[in-house]
Design an enzyme around this catalytic site. Sequence first.
Site, PDB file in Angstrom:
ATOM      1  N   LYS A  47       0.830  -1.209   0.000  1.00  0.00           N
ATOM      2  CA  LYS A  47       0.000   0.000   0.000  1.00  0.00           C
ATOM      3  C   LYS A  47       0.864   1.258   0.000  1.00  0.00           C
ATOM      4  CE  LYS A  47      -3.685   0.098   2.603  1.00  0.00           C
ATOM      5  NZ  LYS A  47      -4.601   0.222   3.778  1.00  0.00           N
ATOM      6  N   GLU A  85      10.336  -5.413   3.870  1.00  0.00           N
ATOM      7  CA  GLU A  85      10.525  -6.745   3.290  1.00  0.00           C
ATOM      8  C   GLU A  85      10.118  -6.765   1.821  1.00  0.00           C
ATOM      9  OE1 GLU A  85       9.183  -7.473   7.645  1.00  0.00           O
ATOM     10  OE2 GLU A  85       8.752  -6.056   6.035  1.00  0.00           O
ATOM     11  N   GLY A 126      -4.993  -4.801   5.743  1.00  0.00           N
ATOM     12  CA  GLY A 126      -4.140  -5.753   5.028  1.00  0.00           C
ATOM     13  C   GLY A 126      -4.641  -7.181   5.056  1.00  0.00           C
ATOM     14  N   ARG A 127      -5.036  -7.651   6.228  1.00  0.00           N
ATOM     15  CA  ARG A 127      -5.450  -9.056   6.338  1.00  0.00           C
ATOM     16  C   ARG A 127      -6.872  -9.281   5.834  1.00  0.00           C
ATOM     17  NH1 ARG A 127      -4.446  -6.562  10.892  1.00  0.00           N
ATOM     18  NH2 ARG A 127      -6.019  -6.248  12.514  1.00  0.00           N
ATOM     19  N   GLU A 136      -3.757 -11.494  14.616  1.00  0.00           N
ATOM     20  CA  GLU A 136      -3.358 -10.104  14.452  1.00  0.00           C
ATOM     21  C   GLU A 136      -4.531  -9.177  14.756  1.00  0.00           C
ATOM     22  OE1 GLU A 136      -0.121  -8.601  11.614  1.00  0.00           O
ATOM     23  OE2 GLU A 136      -1.961  -8.025  10.577  1.00  0.00           O
ATOM     24  N   HIS A 138      -1.706 -37.979  12.110  1.00  0.00           N
ATOM     25  CA  HIS A 138      -0.487 -38.732  12.401  1.00  0.00           C
ATOM     26  C   HIS A 138       0.598 -37.828  12.979  1.00  0.00           C
ATOM     27  CE1 HIS A 138      -1.779 -42.521  10.464  1.00  0.00           C
ATOM     28  NE2 HIS A 138      -2.547 -41.694   9.765  1.00  0.00           N
ATOM     29  N   LYS A 153       9.598  -3.784  14.292  1.00  0.00           N
ATOM     30  CA  LYS A 153      10.026  -3.110  13.060  1.00  0.00           C
ATOM     31  C   LYS A 153      10.974  -1.956  13.364  1.00  0.00           C
ATOM     32  CE  LYS A 153       5.939  -3.922  10.145  1.00  0.00           C
ATOM     33  NZ  LYS A 153       4.842  -3.237   9.414  1.00  0.00           N
TER      34      LYS A 153
END
Length: 548
Positions: free
Chosen positions: A209, A215, A270-271, A356, A387, A515
Site C-alpha cells: 500500500k 521486506e 491488510g489481512r 493479528e 499422524h 520493526k
Amino acid sequence: MLKNYSPTQAKAWQKLEKHYKEIAPKHLRELFAQEPQRFEKFSLQLDDMLFDLSKNRITEETLSLLTELAEEMELPAAIESMFQGEPINATEGRAVLHTALRNFSDESLEVDGENILPEVREVQQQMKTFCQKLHSGEWTGYTGKPINHVVNIGIGGSDLGPQMICEALKSYKKENIEISFISNVDGTDAAETLRHLNPETTLFIIASKTFTTKETITNANTAREWFLKKAEDKEHVKKHFVALSTNVEAVVEFGIASENIFRFWDWVGGRFSLWSAIGLSIACALGYDRFEELLKGAEAMDKHFRQAPLRQNIPAQLALLSIWYTNFFGCQTHAVLPYDQYLRLLPDYLQQLMMESNGKSTDRNGKTVTYETQPVVWGAAGTNSQHSFFQLIHQGTVLIPSDFIAPAISQNPLGQHHALLLSNFFAQTEALMKGKTEEEVREELSKKNMSSEELEQLVPHKVFEGNKPSTSIMFKQLSPYTLGNLVAMYEHKTFVQGVIWNVYSFDQWGVELGKQLAGTIEGELLQDKQASHDSSTAGLIDYYRNNR
C-alpha cells in the site's frame, strides 16, 4: 454510540459463569443421550454449506445466554456500524469496508461524504482488462513473448490471503499462467523462486500500500536487479512489473508505468485485502470471472451476517462458541483442520486474520483487559494431522476446540480416496466426542489373547476421555463461490469476537516495536556501528559479526 465496557460487567456474563459450573461436568455422551436430535437442533446452513455445532459442549441455554451476551454488548449495532462505513478502526481513524469490495448492489455507500462503490468498480474493471490482456497473450514481455509466470511480491495480508486462495482453487487455474509468491525477506525465498524463471516471460506484482514495506521493497528491488541483468534496459521494467499501491510517486520512481498501478484504500485492512486489487494474483491465476465468483460467495455471507437474527447467524454463533471456550473453559488454542489438501494453507491464513486482529490486551478504553482474548489458532490438513498432533487433542491435558472442514465431492475423485478421507473426518469428530471408557477398553482387550496382568497394564493407556468439542463445516464442493463464503465467515467471526472482547480488531500496533528496533539494528549491521543493547542482543549481534 456502542457500549464500551468489559464484557465481564454484562449481566449475561454473570449468568454464563453460573451456567458453566452446571454444564462443565457433563459429558457430550450425556448431552446426546438427553437430546438425540442435537444435529437438527444445533446445525445451521447457508447455500450448500452446513455448520454442525452439535458436538460442542453446549445446550440450548448456552446458546441463548451467549446470544444474550452479544445483544448486551450491542453486536447488531456494531455490525451495522461496520457495513455503513463508520470509522470503527478508531485508533487509526478509519472505516472498515472490505465488505464494499464484494458489494454488487446498486446502493450508495459513503465514506467522508463520497460514494466509494464507483471507485471500487473502476479498479475492478482495470483488473478485468489487465487479466484479459494477460490471458489472451496480448500482454507480452520486452521480447514479444507472452507472459507465462506471475510472481506476487508482498507480505502479511498481501501474501497470505492471495496465496491461500490460489492454492485452494488450484484446480480452477488458467493453464497458461503459473503463480509464485515471494514474501520472506530471507534471500532464500527470492533466490529459490527466481532460480527457474525466465525474465522474458515473467511478470511481477509488487503489493504494498505504501510502497515502503521493508521486506516487500527489498524483495522487489532484488527482482528488478535479477530482471535487468537479462533485460538491461530499465524501460523494459514497465512490461514486467505492476504495483498494487497508493504511493504513485514511489511506484513510478521504481520504474512501473502509472497506468499499471492498481489502487486500494485505507479502509481496506491488510489481512482483509484479498478482495481488493491485492487479489490481482488470484485473478491472474484463475481468470477474472472466477475472482468475481469468489467475491459473490463472500457477498452472500455478508448479507447473511448483516440480516440473520443472532441465534441463526453463523459467524456470530461460531464467534460466541469461541468466547465460551476461551473465557469460561480456559481454552488457549483453537485447531482448524481442513480435510481437503487444497485448503492446507487455510490455518496459516487464519492465524494472521484472527491473531493479528484480536491478539490484544488493551480494551477500547485504553485499559488492560482482565480476561482472555484471542486463542492461538493452528492446524494442518487431515489426514496428515492425524499422524502428528491428534494424540494431543485426544489424550493430552489441554482442551482444544476444533473446526473440521470438508467437501462432499472431491475435485480429484481417484478410486476410494475421498470415501477414506471422509471416513476419517467423521470418525475423528465422533471419537473426540465419545471417547472410550474403561469398561469399553476392558471389553475390547478381553477378546485378545493376553494375560490379565498385561490387560490391566494396558487399560489406562487406551482410555479416551472424549468430551472434546468440535464444529464440522461441510459443503458440496470447493469452488470460488464456496471459498468466498467460508473466508468471509471467518472474517465476520473475528469481528464478532472483537466486539464481545471490547478490543479494536482492525489495528495491529503490536508489530510496530519489532520493526522499529530492526531498522536501528539493520544500520548497525550494514555500517558496523555499535549501539546500546541488552547483553543478550549485543551478544547475538557480536556472534553474527564474528561469523558472517
